[in-house]
Design an enzyme around this catalytic site. Structure first.
Site, PDB file in Angstrom:
ATOM      1  N   LYS A 172      17.856  27.939 112.279  1.00  0.00           N
ATOM      2  CA  LYS A 172      18.281  28.740 111.284  1.00  0.00           C
ATOM      3  C   LYS A 172      17.631  30.036 111.162  1.00  0.00           C
ATOM      4  O   LYS A 172      17.876  31.192 110.403  1.00  0.00           O
ATOM      5  CB  LYS A 172      18.289  27.983 109.891  1.00  0.00           C
ATOM      6  CG  LYS A 172      19.316  26.893 109.774  1.00  0.00           C
ATOM      7  CD  LYS A 172      19.424  26.105 108.425  1.00  0.00           C
ATOM      8  CE  LYS A 172      20.074  24.798 108.556  1.00  0.00           C
ATOM      9  NZ  LYS A 172      21.488  24.760 108.772  1.00  0.00           N
ATOM     10  N   ARG A 196      30.013  25.178 118.301  1.00  0.00           N
ATOM     11  CA  ARG A 196      30.842  24.100 118.955  1.00  0.00           C
ATOM     12  C   ARG A 196      32.176  24.163 117.877  1.00  0.00           C
ATOM     13  O   ARG A 196      32.609  25.043 117.119  1.00  0.00           O
ATOM     14  CB  ARG A 196      30.004  22.936 118.432  1.00  0.00           C
ATOM     15  CG  ARG A 196      29.766  22.779 116.978  1.00  0.00           C
ATOM     16  CD  ARG A 196      29.234  21.414 116.381  1.00  0.00           C
ATOM     17  NE  ARG A 196      28.573  21.594 115.238  1.00  0.00           N
ATOM     18  CZ  ARG A 196      29.199  21.528 114.062  1.00  0.00           C
ATOM     19  NH1 ARG A 196      30.451  21.499 113.963  1.00  0.00           N
ATOM     20  NH2 ARG A 196      28.383  21.532 113.126  1.00  0.00           N
TER      21      ARG A 196
HETATM   22  P1  ADP Z   1      23.948  22.507 107.487  1.00  0.00           P
HETATM   23  O1  ADP Z   1      23.488  23.084 108.710  1.00  0.00           O
HETATM   24  O2  ADP Z   1      23.190  21.322 107.197  1.00  0.00           O
HETATM   25  O3  ADP Z   1      25.428  22.260 107.263  1.00  0.00           O
HETATM   26  P2  ADP Z   1      23.944  25.016 105.932  1.00  0.00           P
HETATM   27  O4  ADP Z   1      23.128  25.866 105.992  1.00  0.00           O
HETATM   28  O5  ADP Z   1      25.136  25.038 106.595  1.00  0.00           O
HETATM   29  O6  ADP Z   1      23.477  23.532 106.339  1.00  0.00           O
HETATM   30  O7  ADP Z   1      24.534  24.662 104.486  1.00  0.00           O
HETATM   31  C1  ADP Z   1      25.223  23.377 104.047  1.00  0.00           C
HETATM   32  C2  ADP Z   1      25.796  23.512 102.637  1.00  0.00           C
HETATM   33  O8  ADP Z   1      24.501  23.701 101.857  1.00  0.00           O
HETATM   34  C3  ADP Z   1      26.582  24.788 102.349  1.00  0.00           C
HETATM   35  O9  ADP Z   1      27.811  24.682 102.571  1.00  0.00           O
HETATM   36  C4  ADP Z   1      26.195  24.886 100.776  1.00  0.00           C
HETATM   37  O10 ADP Z   1      27.090  24.078 100.175  1.00  0.00           O
HETATM   38  C5  ADP Z   1      24.880  24.388 100.685  1.00  0.00           C
HETATM   39  N1  ADP Z   1      23.975  25.743 100.835  1.00  0.00           N
HETATM   40  C6  ADP Z   1      23.241  26.324 101.748  1.00  0.00           C
HETATM   41  N2  ADP Z   1      22.532  27.399 101.481  1.00  0.00           N
HETATM   42  C7  ADP Z   1      22.565  27.344 100.026  1.00  0.00           C
HETATM   43  C8  ADP Z   1      22.070  28.169  99.157  1.00  0.00           C
HETATM   44  N3  ADP Z   1      21.012  29.177  99.407  1.00  0.00           N
HETATM   45  N4  ADP Z   1      22.326  28.044  97.800  1.00  0.00           N
HETATM   46  C9  ADP Z   1      23.026  27.237  97.435  1.00  0.00           C
HETATM   47  N5  ADP Z   1      23.812  26.220  98.432  1.00  0.00           N
HETATM   48  C10 ADP Z   1      23.746  26.276  99.875  1.00  0.00           C
END
Ligand code: ADP
Length: 665
Positions: free
Chosen positions: A116, A293
């Site tokens: 990330k 993916r």
């Molecule tokens: P993962 O790789 O575990 O899926 P992500 O970074 O894609 O993690 O985030 C998953 C979910 O977490 C997002 O869809 C959102 O709901 C929440 N999320 C991620 N970043 C934030 C943020 N900065 N503020 C609020 N919610 C967040």
């Protein structure tokens, strides 16, 4: 073209890829662990290889075992599905080493987007806005704490190597910061072998919006529109749809440009998803991460574009060029997907295990089912709880929703508990048609979801009973059918439809129910909740029940005053009782263990005990005249009478304590 593909996965996605291979004339090879010997994907593939014991680490996550299997069957490609090794640089490396095509992007793309921290850095370089925060290499705790305070609380701490909603923690209070950082780092180290974290401003009302991209190895990259996955629980998606509703066209175009720009920059190959977070209050959109993916929710994109993404993954892995340009891809209608999980949503989504004995897929227009199970399949504790996906298409979002609901209701799975009722309740809320945010589930069920099954079943039983009596008596009498029913009390307010009060026994519990309506349309009030429903008998013991725009078939059986309902996921039986019987039930239960209360207002006609007497459980203690009947109140337990608080001839109020007994050991 690839000739033989090993699918390094299980469940619905393995079945999905196998079906596509069959269509393309490609041979499919399933892999399975000890727990999956008889699994559906193993039966559907052309060949199958055992890869190890049940725990994923020793089977589906074991890249060495997967490669060995691929070599043993001379597979020329490996499709990783999603999850497991789908973003494993180790597996891609092993594929390259052994001349096996990996159906996915290059090792480099996976490595760069898998972190990330690094992916955010690349996005920033390309001018794609990222969530304000800190994603630096300096991981010193003091530095992280300072950065968090500079960002401003609340902040979200994320494990750089995290995924699937794991390794994330919100911090709202400075006092918790240091401990939270330590904890996420420890968890990240244990789960992903990398303890680096990043910090992001926590967006209070986020929308999760993503763009599907598809790219070949000849430099062509296009987008396949957008998806909304804001309905989540514990950061995991529950309902997904395409295209996104309530999204400004200019923002949409910007997200497409960013997604395709990123794919081109990476020289990306295959299907990928660029995820964004959009602030529902300000409409600012930021890059979140890229998933290199196929996603669980890819079918909604397939339904609106008419493309088969797995087919294109396989074609691209075979070296083919994309056969279409961006302007040849059209978005047609709306598609919504619901993930059917073996879980108990009322208990924090606790996964359920066991054998699926009843399994009947719904069949309806524009409904697709991607499933990994059959009747007889075992849901084991070793893997993900998702068992199938239902995906519906419609020319409007409302039509797609309606079709999906119908599919959820008609999908018969048992006795393993699933989240179907929970999914249906998500789709039937008015808020589903407004702007969605990831707070949707918490806002809908602030103290957790509870099945409406019980309340609804009581309402259905009551209505069906009334409906049956109406038809039975209508032919015989001109007056209201209610009048002949001894256990109904009419409280007709002038001009208003009659409300009837009745009591039903649900096990040992007696419930008071109010019913209004006739001719198949009823409103039933149980405690403080009220349910409006419509029901029609099919004449063969089965009934159609319509509730909140959502129709369901149930079998209803009548035996005297007992009504039994059976649906694929719930059986219940209720007995309608008279007022006297229900109050006597209360009195016999003692309503306090060792006290006897007047359960009805009435006249004490006889006192059969005195203070100091020894009584046996069930022994008559008092007689009470109420409602023109003499009721005998009995001792709720054996013991000694310590107080007699009434006299023969007293008029007592409902609930008054009459006798107290000190229970014997
Ligand atoms: P993962 O790789 O575990 O899926 P992500 O970074 O894609 O993690 O985030 C998953 C979910 O977490 C997002 O869809 C959102 O709901 C929440 N999320 C991620 N970043 C934030 C943020 N900065 N503020 C609020 N919610 C967040």
């Amino acid at each position: 073209m690839i000739k033989r593909v090993l699918i390094a996965n299980r469940g619905e996605i393995a079945c999905r890829v196998i079906a596509c291979c069959r269509q393309l004339g490609i041979e499919s090879v399933a892999v399975y662990s000890d727990a999956d010997r008889n699994a559906r994907h193993v039966r559907e593939a052309d060949l199958a290889c055992h890869i190890g014991p049940a725990p994923s680490r020793e089977s589906y996550l074991n890249a060495g075992a997967i490669i060995e299997a691929a070599l043993a069957v001379h597979a020329d490609a490996i499709h990783p599905g999603y999850g497991f090794l789908s973003e494993s640089t180790e597996l891609v490396g092993l594929c390259e080493q052994h001349g096996i095509a990996f159906v996915g992007p290059t090792q480099d793309s996976i490595a760069r987007m898998g972190s990330k921290i690094e992916s955010k850095f690349i996005a920033k370089e390309l001018g794609i806005p990222t969530v304000p925060g800190y994603a630096g290499a300096d991981q010193d705790p003091a530095r992280l704490e300072k950065e968090a305070i500079d960002i401003g609380l609340p902040v979200l701490i994320k494990a750089s190597a995290g995924g699937g909603g794991k390794g994330m923690r919100i911090v709202r209070d400075v006092a918790e910061l240091s401990a939270a950082l330590k904890q996420v780092k420890q968890e990240a180290l244990n789960a992903f072998g990398d303890d680096s974290v990043l910090l992001e401003r926590y967006i209070e009302r986020p929308r999760h919006i993503e763009v599907q991209v598809l790219a070949d190895s000849h430099g062509n990259a296009i987008h396949l529109y957008d998806r909304e996955c804001s309905i989540q629980r514990n950061y995991q998606k529950v309902i997904e749809e395409a295209p996104v509703s309530h999204l400004d066209q200019a923002i949409r175009e910007t997200l497409y440009r960013h997604a395709v720009g990123l794919a081109k920059h990476l020289a990306y190959r295959g299907a990928g998803t660029v995820e964004f977070i959009l602030d529902a209050d300000t409409s600012e959109a930021w890059f979140l991460e890229m998933n290199t993916r196929l996603q669980v929710e890819h079918p909604v994109t397939e339904m609106i574009t008419g493309l088969d993404l797995v087919e294109w993954q396989l074609r691209i892995a075979s070296g083919e060029k994309l056969a279409f340009s961006q302007d040849q891809i059209h978005c047609n209608g709306f598609a919504i997907e619901a993930r059917v999980n073996a879980e108990n949503p009322a208990e924090d989504y606790r996964p359920e295990i066991g054998q699926i004995q009843l399994y009947r897929e719904p069949q309806a227009q524009c409904l697709r089912i991607d499933s990994g199970v059959l009747a007889g399949s075992e849901i084991s504790p070793h893997y993900d709880s998702m068992i199938a996906k239902l995906i519906a298409h419609g020319s409007t979002r409302g039509q797609a929703t309606q079709r999906l609901l119908q599919g959820i209701n008609d999908f018969a799975i048992g006795p393993v508990q699933t989240n179907q009722d929970f999914l249906a309740s998500l789709l039937t809320r008015p808020a589903f048609h407004q702007v969605l945010t990831t707070n949707y589930i918490n806002e809908a069920f602030p103290s957790g979801w509870q099945p409406w099954g019980e309340l609804l079943h009581i309402a259905i039983a009551t209505s069906a009973w009334a409906c049956q009596r109406e038809t039975r008596h209508d032919s015989q009498m001109a007056e209201s059918p209610w009048q002949v029913m001894g256990n109904w009390r009419l409280t007709t307010a002038s001009g208003n439809p009659a409300t009837s009060k009745l009591w039903l026994k649900d096990g040992s519990l007696v419930r008071e129910v109010l019913l209004r309506g006739s001719c198949g349309r009823y409103e039933v009030q149980v405690d403080d909740d009220s349910v409006s429903l419509q029901l029609n008998t099919n004449g063969d013991g089965s009934w159609q029940v319509e509730y909140q725009g959502n129709r369901r078939r149930l079998d209803i059986h009548f035996d005297g005053d007992t009504v039994s309902l059976s649906s694929p996921r719930r059986n219940s039986s209720y007995r309608f009782v008279s007022l006297e019987e229900c109050h006597l039930g209360d009195a016999a239960a003692g309503a306090g263990g060792n006290t006897i209360r007047a359960a009805l207002p009435g006249l004490i006609t006889d006192l059969l005990v005195a203070e100091g007497d020894i009584v046996e459980e069930g022994q008559p203690v008092i007689t009470l005249e109420a409602m023109k009947m003499i009721h005998t109140l009995t001792a709720p337990c054996s013991g000694q009478v310590t107080a007699v608080l009434t006299h023969a001839g007293d008029n007592v109020a409902d609930g008054k304590v009459l006798v107290e007994i000190y229970p014997s050991e």
